[in-house]
Design a protein around this motif. Structure first.
Motif, PDB file in Angstrom:
ATOM      1  N   SER A 233       2.462 -10.977  34.941  1.00 11.74           N
ATOM      2  CA  SER A 233       1.969 -12.278  34.512  1.00 11.74           C
ATOM      3  C   SER A 233       2.662 -12.760  33.239  1.00 11.74           C
ATOM      4  CB  SER A 233       0.458 -12.205  34.256  1.00 11.74           C
ATOM      5  OG  SER A 233      -0.013 -13.385  33.638  1.00 11.74           O
ATOM      6  N   PRO A 234       2.871 -14.067  33.112  1.00  7.42           N
ATOM      7  CA  PRO A 234       3.415 -14.615  31.856  1.00  7.42           C
ATOM      8  C   PRO A 234       2.450 -14.474  30.681  1.00  7.42           C
ATOM      9  CG  PRO A 234       2.752 -16.384  33.341  1.00  7.42           C
ATOM     10  CD  PRO A 234       2.688 -15.124  34.138  1.00  7.42           C
ATOM     11  N   LEU A 235       1.196 -14.127  30.959  1.00 12.29           N
ATOM     12  CA  LEU A 235       0.248 -13.920  29.864  1.00 12.29           C
ATOM     13  C   LEU A 235       0.457 -12.579  29.170  1.00 12.29           C
ATOM     14  CD1 LEU A 235      -3.196 -15.018  31.398  1.00 12.29           C
ATOM     15  CD2 LEU A 235      -1.595 -16.379  30.049  1.00 12.29           C
ATOM     16  N   VAL A 236       1.217 -11.692  29.807  1.00 11.62           N
ATOM     17  CA  VAL A 236       1.270 -10.295  29.379  1.00 11.62           C
ATOM     18  C   VAL A 236       2.667  -9.924  28.908  1.00 11.62           C
ATOM     19  CG1 VAL A 236       0.871  -7.904  30.075  1.00 11.62           C
ATOM     20  CG2 VAL A 236      -0.575  -9.732  30.986  1.00 11.62           C
ATOM     21  N   GLY A 237       2.741  -9.254  27.752  1.00  8.03           N
ATOM     22  CA  GLY A 237       3.999  -8.752  27.224  1.00  8.03           C
ATOM     23  C   GLY A 237       3.863  -7.309  26.792  1.00  8.03           C
ATOM     24  N   ASP A 238       4.882  -6.842  26.070  1.00  8.56           N
ATOM     25  CA  ASP A 238       4.860  -5.450  25.598  1.00  8.56           C
ATOM     26  C   ASP A 238       4.554  -5.341  24.112  1.00  8.56           C
ATOM     27  OD1 ASP A 238       7.155  -6.436  24.457  1.00  8.56           O
ATOM     28  OD2 ASP A 238       8.510  -5.008  25.425  1.00  8.56           O
ATOM     29  N   GLY A 239       4.168  -6.458  23.501  1.00  9.04           N
ATOM     30  CA  GLY A 239       3.851  -6.460  22.077  1.00  9.04           C
ATOM     31  C   GLY A 239       4.980  -6.964  21.217  1.00  9.04           C
ATOM     32  N   GLY A 240       6.160  -7.132  21.794  1.00  7.36           N
ATOM     33  CA  GLY A 240       7.295  -7.575  21.004  1.00  7.36           C
ATOM     34  C   GLY A 240       7.454  -9.076  20.924  1.00  7.36           C
ATOM     35  N   GLY A 241       6.711  -9.829  21.734  1.00 11.31           N
ATOM     36  CA  GLY A 241       6.820 -11.280  21.719  1.00 11.31           C
ATOM     37  C   GLY A 241       5.514 -11.941  21.350  1.00 11.31           C
ATOM     38  N   ASP A 242       5.307 -13.140  21.906  1.00 10.11           N
ATOM     39  CA  ASP A 242       4.105 -13.900  21.556  1.00 10.11           C
ATOM     40  C   ASP A 242       3.123 -13.996  22.715  1.00 10.11           C
ATOM     41  OD1 ASP A 242       5.565 -15.522  23.201  1.00 10.11           O
ATOM     42  OD2 ASP A 242       5.481 -17.295  21.899  1.00 10.11           O
ATOM     43  N   ALA A 243       3.277 -13.137  23.722  1.00  6.04           N
ATOM     44  CA  ALA A 243       2.342 -13.152  24.845  1.00  6.04           C
ATOM     45  C   ALA A 243       0.939 -12.823  24.336  1.00  6.04           C
ATOM     46  CB  ALA A 243       2.770 -12.142  25.908  1.00  6.04           C
ATOM     47  N   PRO A 244      -0.082 -13.531  24.818  1.00  2.00           N
ATOM     48  CA  PRO A 244      -1.449 -13.318  24.289  1.00  2.00           C
ATOM     49  C   PRO A 244      -2.057 -11.980  24.684  1.00  2.00           C
ATOM     50  CG  PRO A 244      -1.470 -14.901  26.093  1.00  2.00           C
ATOM     51  CD  PRO A 244      -0.031 -14.660  25.772  1.00  2.00           C
ATOM     52  N   LEU A 245      -1.519 -11.327  25.715  1.00  2.00           N
ATOM     53  CA  LEU A 245      -1.997 -10.013  26.131  1.00  2.00           C
ATOM     54  C   LEU A 245      -0.849  -9.019  26.087  1.00  2.00           C
ATOM     55  CD1 LEU A 245      -4.112 -11.020  29.282  1.00  2.00           C
ATOM     56  CD2 LEU A 245      -4.968 -10.561  26.981  1.00  2.00           C
ATOM     57  N   VAL A 246      -1.176  -7.757  25.857  1.00  2.00           N
ATOM     58  CA  VAL A 246      -0.175  -6.697  25.790  1.00  2.00           C
ATOM     59  C   VAL A 246      -0.623  -5.570  26.706  1.00  2.00           C
ATOM     60  CG1 VAL A 246       0.950  -4.977  24.318  1.00  2.00           C
ATOM     61  CG2 VAL A 246       0.491  -7.278  23.427  1.00  2.00           C
ATOM     62  N   LEU A 247       0.306  -5.114  27.572  1.00  2.00           N
ATOM     63  CA  LEU A 247       0.024  -4.006  28.470  1.00  2.00           C
ATOM     64  C   LEU A 247       0.902  -2.822  28.084  1.00  2.00           C
ATOM     65  CD1 LEU A 247      -1.554  -3.088  31.026  1.00  2.00           C
ATOM     66  CD2 LEU A 247       0.430  -3.809  32.378  1.00  2.00           C
ATOM     67  N   VAL A 248       0.266  -1.704  27.701  1.00  2.00           N
ATOM     68  CA  VAL A 248       0.969  -0.478  27.347  1.00  2.00           C
ATOM     69  C   VAL A 248       0.396   0.632  28.207  1.00  2.00           C
ATOM     70  CG1 VAL A 248       1.525   1.169  25.539  1.00  2.00           C
ATOM     71  CG2 VAL A 248       1.339  -1.264  24.985  1.00  2.00           C
ATOM     72  N   ASP A 249       1.254   1.229  29.058  1.00  2.00           N
ATOM     73  CA  ASP A 249       0.771   2.178  30.054  1.00  2.00           C
ATOM     74  C   ASP A 249      -0.326   1.483  30.861  1.00  2.00           C
ATOM     75  OD1 ASP A 249       2.571   4.097  29.128  1.00  2.00           O
ATOM     76  OD2 ASP A 249       1.161   4.827  27.629  1.00  2.00           O
TER      77      ASP A 249
END
Length: 626
Positions: A110-126
């Motif tokens: 999803s475009p809502l989700v990133g890895d924490g390096g950008g400005d995505a409002p959600l972050v998925l790690v593992d």
């Protein structure tokens, strides 16, 4: 539910979001998602042009998670986690849960989700899904600790070492107490944690550390002594004052004048005050761009510090300063999201203190757990019961309660002669307080009586609540003293708790005093920092405290506590709550509650999702994040 049905339902249920549809509507109707969760997920979905129902549900649950103290959520376990949060008969099985595999795939793409390096409002790690800001908080704390534990150790001044040996070493064959090990680690490392239960000597260790530093030639470090609440900060500062003024058997000061001056210069303060919080602006003066000037930052009662506050505090510490975190990882968690101290202390530090070797993560050498309890009598049932609660052994807890003893009693419910006798005993205590408060010459004794007995409750309202016990005690006092005196705004013997910090009067949220008669008329007396009396008109926000919540009792100690549990289980009844309540007592505990409720409390631990323990130790507390 159709739109017209939602409109009709919303007229009587403010938690129904009229405009919700799809999965958000289904979970909102079931009572799992609150309006804030639904509206937040819908808003970020519109901004990022995301209309996938599975993704929006995940976003709403991530928002919801922070309200229940979670730093992140794990999609695969959400079906069970939301039930644990509510502890109500929500029919979760009937809800249209996405399958874990397709759900995680949809979220990851999803475009809502990133890895924490950008400005995505959600972050998925593992498999952990965060709101972006909470991932940033966790990143900051993890990075701070990683930098500190890899920075090498300092060689202590021999005078400091000698002072610590004299104050904290033992006479056994090892010669090293955990207090001595903890103090040495705290002063030789740039980051250290001193953990332990009530009465294990955490404050004594801090006092010995500062005394050792104050006794050497050269400049005394700029020390910040902080805690999350005003009451805890004030008591920490007073402990330093007591250490400065400690006398020997001949009545002479233990420390010389220069050491005393240095110790007296160390002031306890709240974390917010240390960071220079500006309420109107909602900002802190000190942050990563304007660091604190202190060389040594000691934070007590760290179990009460949330992840956001911990991140803001650590980001404001100078790179060359030392940070020492102190607290009990088994006590109640912070009100906001996170279990920071428990995650940092970790399972290895609690269970494998003596293990050495390369298999232990680097942080293990920076955490010392004090395990010798000095508060309770040796071998006392209070300590044994607290241990059973701490490790979740409900059978042992019930066995100890059933056996009974002089210091541990159990009353099964609020009916019968045993409960009546307990009410009478508490009433006698309060009657004695009234009599002392009526005598202008007995103010000190009245204040001392406040520390003698406390009624601790899980809830403010309902059965066995703060409100119920207050009315029960005041009604009993009304019978003993004719006339409309008790339950009024002010009366002699009224125990008063401050509910907001008042720096002008040096009164803090949680401070307890008593209304007394004086030669100048009715006043309110407080015992912290010496006897101080104030006109009633000077007292700000306060409440009558014939009973208090267990949360409010944190940091306090009483000779005897009565722990009143509700007749039914609830979400807040956990082993951490019960452990905190029981360990407020030094001599006697009386537990009021049914066996089923007690078993539930002992067996139900705080289960807050977090990635901090995984990142520091390789696994979460109690293995929950494995």
């Amino acid at each position: 539910m159709s739109l017209s049905e939602r409109i009709r339902t919303a007229a009587s249920d403010p938690d129904i979001v009229i405009g919700a549809d799809g999965l958000l509507a289904a979970f909102n109707d079931a009572g799992i998602l609150a309006p804030l969760d639904v509206l937040s997920a819908s808003a970020i979905g519109r901004i990022r042009s995301e209309d996938d129902q599975d993704v929006l549900l995940a976003a709403a649950l991530a928002v919801r998670g922070t309200r229940f103290g979670h730093v992140c959520i794990r999609l695969a376990s959400q079906h069970d986690a939301v039930f644990v949060d509510r502890l109500e008969a929500v029919a979760t099985d009937a809800l249209p849960w996405p399958s874990p595999e397709t759900w995680e795939a949809a979220v990851a793409g999803s475009p809502l989700v990133g890895d924490g390096g950008g400005d995505a409002p959600l972050v998925l790690v593992d498999d952990r899904l965060y709101l972006q800001r909470y991932h940033a908080y966790e990143d900051l704390v993890t990075g701070f600790i990683a930098d500190r534990i890899g920075g090498g150790t300092r060689v202590l001044d021999p005078a400091v070492t000698g002072a610590l040996d004299a104050a904290l070493s033992s006479d056994d064959e090892t010669g090293q107490t955990r207090q001595r090990i903890a103090a040495g680690a705290a002063l030789s490392e740039r980051f250290a944690v001193i953990a332990g239960g009530p009465g294990t000597g955490k404050t004594h260790t801090i006092a010995a550390m500062l005394s050792a530093l104050a006794g050497i030639d050269g400049p005394f470090p700029n020390v910040a002594l902080a805690a999350p609440t005003g009451k805890a900060a004030a008591r920490l500062g007073e402990a330093m004052t007591d250490e400065a003024n400690r006398q020997d058997g001949r009545g002479e000061f233990h420390h010389d004048e220069s050491v005393r001056e240095r110790l007296l210069s160390v002031e306890g303060m709240t974390i917010h005050r240390l960071l220079g919080y500006h309420p109107a602006r909602g900002r802190f003066l000190h942050d990563r761009d304007n660091r604190l000037p202190h060389d040594l930052v000691i934070v007590d009662e760290m179990s009460m510090v949330s992840l956001p506050l911990a991140a803001r505090l650590l980001s404001a510490v100078r790179d060359d300063a030392t940070v020492v975190l102190v607290g009990d990882p088994y006590q109640l968690e912070s009100i906001e999201a996170g279990t920071v101290l428990a995650d940092i202390v970790g399972p290895a530090a609690l269970d494998n203190q003596e293990k050495e070797g390369s298999s232990r993560p680097p942080i293990a050498g920076h955490v010392v757990v004090l395990d010798r309890v000095h508060r309770f009598a040796e071998g006392g049932e209070i300590a044994d019961f607290a241990d059973a609660v701490r490790i979740g052994d409900a059978d042992e807890a019930i066995r100890l309660l059933s056996a009974g003893s002089d210091d541990l009693a159990w009353i099964r419910g609020d009916t019968g002669t045993d409960f009546g006798a307990l009410v009478e005993r508490i009433t006698e205590h309060r009657t004695n307080l009234v009599e002392l408060a009526r005598d202008p010459g007995s103010i000190e004794d009245a204040l001392r009586s406040l520390d003698g007995l406390a009624v601790l409750c899980a809830h403010h309202r309902g059965p066995q609540s703060v409100d119920q016990w207050r009315h029960l005690i005041e009604a009993a006092l009304d019978e003993k003293y004719p006339g409309p005196r008790f339950g009024a705004e002010w009366y002699p013997g009224q125990p008063v708790m401050i509910t907001t910090n008042d720096y002008r009067l040096n009164l803090f949220n949680g401070d307890i005093g008593v209304t007394v008669e004086t030669d100048e008329g009715p006043m309110v007396a407080f015992g912290r920092g010496g006897i101080r009396v104030f006109p009633r008109s000077h007292i700000g926000d306060h409440t009558t405290v014939h009973a208090m919540t267990i949360h409010k009792s944190q940091g306090s100690q009483f000779t005897e506590v009565v722990v009143a549990l509700p007749a039914e289980s609830s979400r807040i009844l956990t082993r951490e709550l019960l452990y905190t309540a029981v360990t407020r007592a030094s001599n006697q505990v009386t537990l009021v509650g049914d066996e089923a409720v007690i078993r539930h409390a002992v067996e139900c631990s705080v289960e807050r999702a977090s990635g901090l323990g995984v990142r520091l130790w390789g696994s979460g507390r109690d293995g929950r994040n494995d």
